[in-house]
Write a protein that holds these residues in place. Structure first.
Motif, PDB file in Angstrom:
ATOM      1  N   VAL A 204     -12.356  -1.533  14.227  1.00 28.10           N
ATOM      2  CA  VAL A 204     -11.380  -0.632  14.846  1.00 28.10           C
ATOM      3  C   VAL A 204      -9.953  -1.097  14.561  1.00 28.10           C
ATOM      4  N   PHE A 205      -9.598  -2.262  15.101  1.00 30.80           N
ATOM      5  CA  PHE A 205      -8.283  -2.855  14.855  1.00 30.80           C
ATOM      6  C   PHE A 205      -8.478  -4.212  14.185  1.00 30.80           C
ATOM      7  N   PRO A 206      -7.813  -4.478  13.073  1.00 28.63           N
ATOM      8  CA  PRO A 206      -8.067  -5.709  12.319  1.00 28.63           C
ATOM      9  C   PRO A 206      -7.559  -6.957  13.032  1.00 28.63           C
ATOM     10  N   PRO A 207      -8.183  -8.104  12.753  1.00 27.19           N
ATOM     11  CA  PRO A 207      -7.660  -9.377  13.273  1.00 27.19           C
ATOM     12  C   PRO A 207      -6.349  -9.727  12.592  1.00 27.19           C
ATOM     13  N   LEU A 208      -5.534 -10.497  13.285  1.00 22.24           N
ATOM     14  CA  LEU A 208      -4.255 -10.935  12.721  1.00 22.24           C
ATOM     15  C   LEU A 208      -4.263 -12.425  12.387  1.00 22.24           C
ATOM     16  N   VAL A 209      -4.856 -13.225  13.251  1.00 27.99           N
ATOM     17  CA  VAL A 209      -4.967 -14.658  12.966  1.00 27.99           C
ATOM     18  C   VAL A 209      -5.902 -14.855  11.767  1.00 27.99           C
ATOM     19  N   ASP A 210      -5.477 -15.666  10.828  1.00 28.74           N
ATOM     20  CA  ASP A 210      -6.222 -15.941   9.592  1.00 28.74           C
ATOM     21  C   ASP A 210      -6.324 -14.714   8.681  1.00 28.74           C
ATOM     22  N   SER A 211      -5.482 -13.740   8.914  1.00 27.65           N
ATOM     23  CA  SER A 211      -5.448 -12.560   8.052  1.00 27.65           C
ATOM     24  C   SER A 211      -4.445 -12.775   6.931  1.00 27.65           C
ATOM     25  N   GLU A 212      -4.839 -12.396   5.710  1.00 24.20           N
ATOM     26  CA  GLU A 212      -3.940 -12.555   4.571  1.00 24.20           C
ATOM     27  C   GLU A 212      -2.694 -11.680   4.694  1.00 24.20           C
ATOM     28  N   TRP A 213      -2.754 -10.646   5.538  1.00 25.21           N
ATOM     29  CA  TRP A 213      -1.594  -9.783   5.749  1.00 25.21           C
ATOM     30  C   TRP A 213      -0.541 -10.484   6.609  1.00 25.21           C
ATOM     31  N   ILE A 214      -0.941 -11.553   7.273  1.00 23.14           N
ATOM     32  CA  ILE A 214      -0.009 -12.340   8.086  1.00 23.14           C
ATOM     33  C   ILE A 214       0.387 -13.629   7.382  1.00 23.14           C
ATOM     34  N   THR A 215      -0.565 -14.253   6.685  1.00 15.91           N
ATOM     35  CA  THR A 215      -0.330 -15.596   6.136  1.00 15.91           C
ATOM     36  C   THR A 215       0.186 -15.582   4.704  1.00 15.91           C
ATOM     37  N   SER A 216       0.226 -14.424   4.049  1.00 14.15           N
ATOM     38  CA  SER A 216       0.691 -14.372   2.660  1.00 14.15           C
ATOM     39  C   SER A 216       2.211 -14.478   2.613  1.00 14.15           C
ATOM     40  N   ASP A 217       2.783 -14.128   1.473  1.00 11.78           N
ATOM     41  CA  ASP A 217       4.234 -14.135   1.327  1.00 11.78           C
ATOM     42  C   ASP A 217       4.874 -13.498   2.557  1.00 11.78           C
ATOM     43  N   LYS A 218       5.899 -14.148   3.099  1.00 18.70           N
ATOM     44  CA  LYS A 218       6.460 -13.738   4.380  1.00 18.70           C
ATOM     45  C   LYS A 218       6.997 -12.307   4.382  1.00 18.70           C
ATOM     46  N   SER A 219       7.352 -11.772   3.234  1.00 15.42           N
ATOM     47  CA  SER A 219       7.885 -10.413   3.206  1.00 15.42           C
ATOM     48  C   SER A 219       6.841  -9.384   3.622  1.00 15.42           C
ATOM     49  N   VAL A 220       5.556  -9.700   3.417  1.00 17.99           N
ATOM     50  CA  VAL A 220       4.504  -8.726   3.720  1.00 17.99           C
ATOM     51  C   VAL A 220       4.410  -8.457   5.225  1.00 17.99           C
ATOM     52  N   PRO A 221       4.187  -9.468   6.080  1.00 20.43           N
ATOM     53  CA  PRO A 221       4.124  -9.165   7.517  1.00 20.43           C
ATOM     54  C   PRO A 221       5.452  -8.664   8.074  1.00 20.43           C
ATOM     55  N   ILE A 222       6.566  -9.115   7.489  1.00 19.69           N
ATOM     56  CA  ILE A 222       7.869  -8.638   7.960  1.00 19.69           C
ATOM     57  C   ILE A 222       7.994  -7.136   7.725  1.00 19.69           C
ATOM     58  N   ARG A 223       7.634  -6.692   6.524  1.00 22.76           N
ATOM     59  CA  ARG A 223       7.749  -5.263   6.221  1.00 22.76           C
ATOM     60  C   ARG A 223       6.802  -4.430   7.078  1.00 22.76           C
ATOM     61  N   ILE A 224       5.642  -4.987   7.397  1.00 20.63           N
ATOM     62  CA  ILE A 224       4.710  -4.254   8.259  1.00 20.63           C
ATOM     63  C   ILE A 224       5.313  -4.060   9.648  1.00 20.63           C
ATOM     64  N   LEU A 225       5.916  -5.113  10.208  1.00 16.14           N
ATOM     65  CA  LEU A 225       6.541  -4.980  11.528  1.00 16.14           C
ATOM     66  C   LEU A 225       7.744  -4.050  11.487  1.00 16.14           C
ATOM     67  N   LEU A 226       8.504  -4.109  10.410  1.00 19.34           N
ATOM     68  CA  LEU A 226       9.709  -3.286  10.306  1.00 19.34           C
ATOM     69  C   LEU A 226       9.403  -1.805  10.168  1.00 19.34           C
ATOM     70  N   HIS A 227       8.402  -1.470   9.362  1.00 21.04           N
ATOM     71  CA  HIS A 227       8.202  -0.064   9.011  1.00 21.04           C
ATOM     72  C   HIS A 227       6.816   0.474   9.341  1.00 21.04           C
ATOM     73  N   GLY A 228       5.863  -0.382   9.694  1.00 21.14           N
ATOM     74  CA  GLY A 228       4.515   0.076   9.991  1.00 21.14           C
ATOM     75  C   GLY A 228       3.617   0.048   8.764  1.00 21.14           C
ATOM     76  N   LEU A 229       2.343   0.336   8.980  1.00 22.47           N
ATOM     77  CA  LEU A 229       1.336   0.301   7.921  1.00 22.47           C
ATOM     78  C   LEU A 229       0.364   1.454   8.151  1.00 22.47           C
ATOM     79  N   SER A 230       0.042   2.178   7.091  1.00 19.52           N
ATOM     80  CA  SER A 230      -0.837   3.337   7.224  1.00 19.52           C
ATOM     81  C   SER A 230      -1.890   3.351   6.127  1.00 19.52           C
ATOM     82  N   GLY A 231      -3.061   3.896   6.456  1.00 20.40           N
ATOM     83  CA  GLY A 231      -4.119   4.024   5.467  1.00 20.40           C
ATOM     84  C   GLY A 231      -5.167   2.925   5.583  1.00 20.40           C
ATOM     85  N   GLU A 232      -5.987   2.812   4.570  1.00 19.64           N
ATOM     86  CA  GLU A 232      -7.077   1.840   4.573  1.00 19.64           C
ATOM     87  C   GLU A 232      -6.600   0.479   4.088  1.00 19.64           C
TER      88      GLU A 232
END
Length: 306
Positions: A204-232
């Protein structure tokens, strides 16, 4: 009346006009026709929401624990959304920055509209996910009621002026993410969907801890918080379908950094800290962005924003 008295009189008149415009919704931000249309839509949504609650109360004993938990979180989110909606409609432009302990008085209605739009987006995502869960369980009526509410939020979002225009990221020059409690900020803003410990809700809702969307290059999680994320997206080998709203209007740059650093610290490995300046830099880089990212965009651009 001398010049000094005239000047004072004009200042008072100007102040009264300004306060009056704030009480009426503020400086032409939303026309009376737009306000009435949005209020009518909101009344319809509230009526359907109450019907949904009645159905949940009658079926609570038959629901699995994860759906019961989401139902409880949905109610809390609805309450927060309602406060933001009413502030937008009444012209209450004050804002409390939770972590920075600062009151942003006189915030423009454009920012308040963005904040309310973010809540609409978050409620859309919650109802969409709950509809999918009910669909898998064969509970067609509950799925249909949740989908209807999601659609109503989407329609209301279209009625709010300026949501397709970029907004500024709240920035406090005195802010320091290290002085904020990232865990508390996460609990207040993210745990309703992603779990108390960032473990997510399976399927339903993905995990955040140990997720590559959080731990990868810092611009990735920053952009998600700034603008949101949609799709699969795929997280730890599992696919998730849905949308995450922007938090740009609800969180300051320092608060965003504190939340992301908490999640990165909780994840396995050594991950560089994110600073308030990182948030502002990336926000400025994508200052024209007013739509959510998708997984492909983030992967393609990841290497270019170290």
């Amino acid at each position: 009346m001398n010049k000094k008295d005239v000047g004072f009189y004009l200042v008072i008149v100007g102040l009264l006009v300004f306060l009056s415009s704030c009480q009426m919704g503020g400086s032409g931000y939303m026309s009376e026709e737009q306000r009435e249309e949005l209020e009518t839509a909101y009344d319809s949504l509230q009526s359907n929401y109450k019907k949904l609650l009645t159905n949940y109360e009658g079926a609570m004993d038959t629901l699995p624990s994860d759906l019961q938990s989401l139902y409880s979180q949905m109610q809390k989110m609805h309450g927060n959304m309602d406060v933001s909606h009413r502030q937008m409609m009444t012209g209450n432009m004050g804002r409390h920055m939770q972590g920075d302990k600062m009151m942003g008085q006189g915030m423009g209605m454009h920012m308040q509209g963005h904040m309310t739009g973010e809540w609409y987006d978050q409620m859309m995502g919650m109802h969409d996910q709950m509809a999918r869960m009910h669909q898998r369980m064969g509970q067609q009526n509950m799925a249909r009621m949740n989908r209807r509410l999601s659609e109503e939020y989407g329609n209301m979002r279209k009625m709010v002026p300026g949501l397709d225009e970029p907004s500024e990221t709240p920035f406090n020059e005195e802010g320091d993410p290290a002085l904020l409690n990232g865990e508390n900020l996460y609990s207040q803003n993210c745990s309703s969907c992603h779990g108390g410990n960032g473990e997510g809700v399976s399927g339903v809702f993905p995990p955040l801890v140990d997720s590559e969307w959080i731990t990868s290059d810092k611009s990735v999680p920053i952009r998600i918080l700034l603008h949101g994320l949609s799709g699969e997206i795929e997280v730890n080998g599992q696919s998730y379908q849905g949308s995450m709203p922007s938090f740009k209007a609800r969180l300051s740059a320092a608060e965003m950094a504190a939340i992301l650093n908490y999640l990165r610290d909780e994840s396995v490995g050594n991950h560089s800290n994110i600073s308030q300046e990182d948030i502002i830099r990336i926000s400025n880089t994508y200052s024209d962005r007013a739509t959510p990212w998708n997984a492909e965009e983030l992967n393609v651009q990841e290497q270019g924003n170290q």
